[in-house]
Enzyme design. Sequence first.
Site, PDB file in Angstrom:
ATOM      1  N   ASN A   1       0.670  -1.124   0.088  1.00  0.00           N
ATOM      2  CA  ASN A   1      -0.003   0.012  -0.002  1.00  0.00           C
ATOM      3  C   ASN A   1       0.659   1.299   0.393  1.00  0.00           C
ATOM      4  OD1 ASN A   1      -1.912   2.447   0.636  1.00  0.00           O
ATOM      5  ND2 ASN A   1      -2.175   1.280   2.890  1.00  0.00           N
ATOM      6  N   TRP A   2       0.797   1.825  -1.294  1.00  0.00           N
ATOM      7  CA  TRP A   2       1.460   3.321  -0.941  1.00  0.00           C
ATOM      8  C   TRP A   2       1.479   4.868  -0.245  1.00  0.00           C
ATOM      9  CZ3 TRP A   2       4.655   3.609  -6.674  1.00  0.00           C
ATOM     10  CH2 TRP A   2       5.665   2.385  -6.767  1.00  0.00           C
ATOM     11  N   LYS A   3      -0.256   4.300  -0.436  1.00  0.00           N
ATOM     12  CA  LYS A   3      -0.553   5.496   0.033  1.00  0.00           C
ATOM     13  C   LYS A   3      -0.408   6.665  -0.965  1.00  0.00           C
ATOM     14  CE  LYS A   3       0.331   3.391   4.914  1.00  0.00           C
ATOM     15  NZ  LYS A   3       0.385   3.772   6.444  1.00  0.00           N
TER      16      LYS A   3
ATOM     17  N   HIS B   1      -9.830   0.805   5.118  1.00  0.00           N
ATOM     18  CA  HIS B   1      -8.390   1.346   5.888  1.00  0.00           C
ATOM     19  C   HIS B   1      -8.506   1.838   6.576  1.00  0.00           C
ATOM     20  CE1 HIS B   1      -3.590   2.432   6.536  1.00  0.00           C
ATOM     21  NE2 HIS B   1      -3.634   1.587   5.860  1.00  0.00           N
TER      22      HIS B   1
ATOM     23  N   GLU C   1      -6.584   4.881   7.727  1.00  0.00           N
ATOM     24  CA  GLU C   1      -6.614   6.072   7.717  1.00  0.00           C
ATOM     25  C   GLU C   1      -7.955   6.476   7.329  1.00  0.00           C
ATOM     26  OE1 GLU C   1      -2.521   5.692   5.801  1.00  0.00           O
ATOM     27  OE2 GLU C   1      -1.532   5.183   7.199  1.00  0.00           O
TER      28      GLU C   1
ATOM     29  N   GLU D   1      -5.322  -4.928  10.568  1.00  0.00           N
ATOM     30  CA  GLU D   1      -4.373  -4.168  10.610  1.00  0.00           C
ATOM     31  C   GLU D   1      -4.331  -3.012  11.699  1.00  0.00           C
ATOM     32  OE1 GLU D   1      -2.345  -3.204   6.593  1.00  0.00           O
ATOM     33  OE2 GLU D   1      -3.932  -1.425   7.108  1.00  0.00           O
TER      34      GLU D   1
ATOM     35  N   GLY E   1       2.714   2.074  10.662  1.00  0.00           N
ATOM     36  CA  GLY E   1       4.359   2.882  10.844  1.00  0.00           C
ATOM     37  C   GLY E   1       4.808   3.410  12.154  1.00  0.00           C
TER      38      GLY E   1
ATOM     39  N   SER F   1       3.815  -2.424  10.295  1.00  0.00           N
ATOM     40  CA  SER F   1       5.655  -2.290  10.250  1.00  0.00           C
ATOM     41  C   SER F   1       5.745  -3.702  10.689  1.00  0.00           C
ATOM     42  CB  SER F   1       5.694  -2.174  12.151  1.00  0.00           C
ATOM     43  OG  SER F   1       4.750  -0.862  12.110  1.00  0.00           O
TER      44      SER F   1
ATOM     45  N   GLY G   1       5.003   1.343   4.707  1.00  0.00           N
ATOM     46  CA  GLY G   1       6.295   2.782   4.368  1.00  0.00           C
ATOM     47  C   GLY G   1       6.818   0.758   3.509  1.00  0.00           C
TER      48      GLY G   1
HETATM   49  C1  PEP Z   1      -0.798   0.163   6.196  1.00  0.00           C
HETATM   50  O1  PEP Z   1      -0.798   1.563   6.325  1.00  0.00           O
HETATM   51  O2  PEP Z   1      -1.622  -0.653   5.144  1.00  0.00           O
HETATM   52  C2  PEP Z   1       0.775  -0.384   6.734  1.00  0.00           C
HETATM   53  C3  PEP Z   1       0.667  -1.697   7.123  1.00  0.00           C
HETATM   54  O3  PEP Z   1       1.525   0.505   6.877  1.00  0.00           O
HETATM   55  P1  PEP Z   1       2.812  -0.080   7.219  1.00  0.00           P
HETATM   56  O4  PEP Z   1       3.573  -0.704   6.817  1.00  0.00           O
HETATM   57  O5  PEP Z   1       3.753   1.591   7.025  1.00  0.00           O
HETATM   58  O6  PEP Z   1       3.080  -0.364   8.945  1.00  0.00           O
END
Ligand code: PEP
Length: 256
Positions: free
Chosen positions: A12-14, A99, A101, A169, A175, A215, A237
């Site tokens: 997921n590049w966001k 998600h 966010e 998640e 993050g 993460s 990330g």
């Molecule tokens: C995400 O935003 O879906 C995610 C898992 O982010 P990260 O791997 O950066 O924690």
Amino acid sequence: MPAKPRSLIVGNWKMNGLRSSLVEIAHMARGYDSKLRRACEFIVCPPATLVYFAAKEALGSHIGIGAQDCHIEASGAFTGEVSAEMLADSGATTVIVGHSERRSYSAETDGDVKSKALAALRAGLMPIICVGETNSDREGGHTLAVIKRQLSGSVPGSADSETLVVAYEPIWAIGTGLTPTLADIAEVHRFIHRELNAILGSHGAALRRVLYGGSVKPSNAREILALEHVDGALVGGASLKAEDFLAIARAAPAPH
Ligand code: PEP
């Protein structure tokens, strides 16, 4: 241990990436060789502006391209929105919905997420439905109750389970560099599979995939992906750089 489906590794590049970032897709396409293809399915979800270009870049490589959100309608007077049909037309095969966010910054409810998952299925896209608890849910001992409520509100009961994926998640792990213990991940994934059996029925349960996200890095991917009931990873990330994302995919267990 029962046979696991081939791992699904999703990036997921966001809101990151310009056309210059397509070099990373090209690099991933070269790295996703026949050995890696046997171990895992590999999908990258860039921002909507890059879906078409990324799909072109990935052509012939077996890498899938996905999106990060979709509107519930196919078309109409919804300024600024992008429909699942438009994403499919641009070359996407998958879309992330719900998600944390989006649930938090755009106030998406479980009902909205379910409508988006149905829109994705209508357009022939595989929805990846995200669920996860906050830190205060966790500290209050409410993780499983929160996940149960999110699943029953967000997962369409009619869905074909092979075309629907759930990503667990924990919000506090996204993050932050923090992850739950392996035992906690295993417990929640076992619970999610059980709940999905109740919502979707046991038909196709062996092919149903529940991803862990939060993460995931090259250094922790192997132990997480090896857990029973963990069928892949949703990576933020660490999916932006091809080398890191490929290293995570290479940590997927060999199918047995
Ligand atoms: C995400 O935003 O879906 C995610 C898992 O982010 P990260 O791997 O950066 O924690």
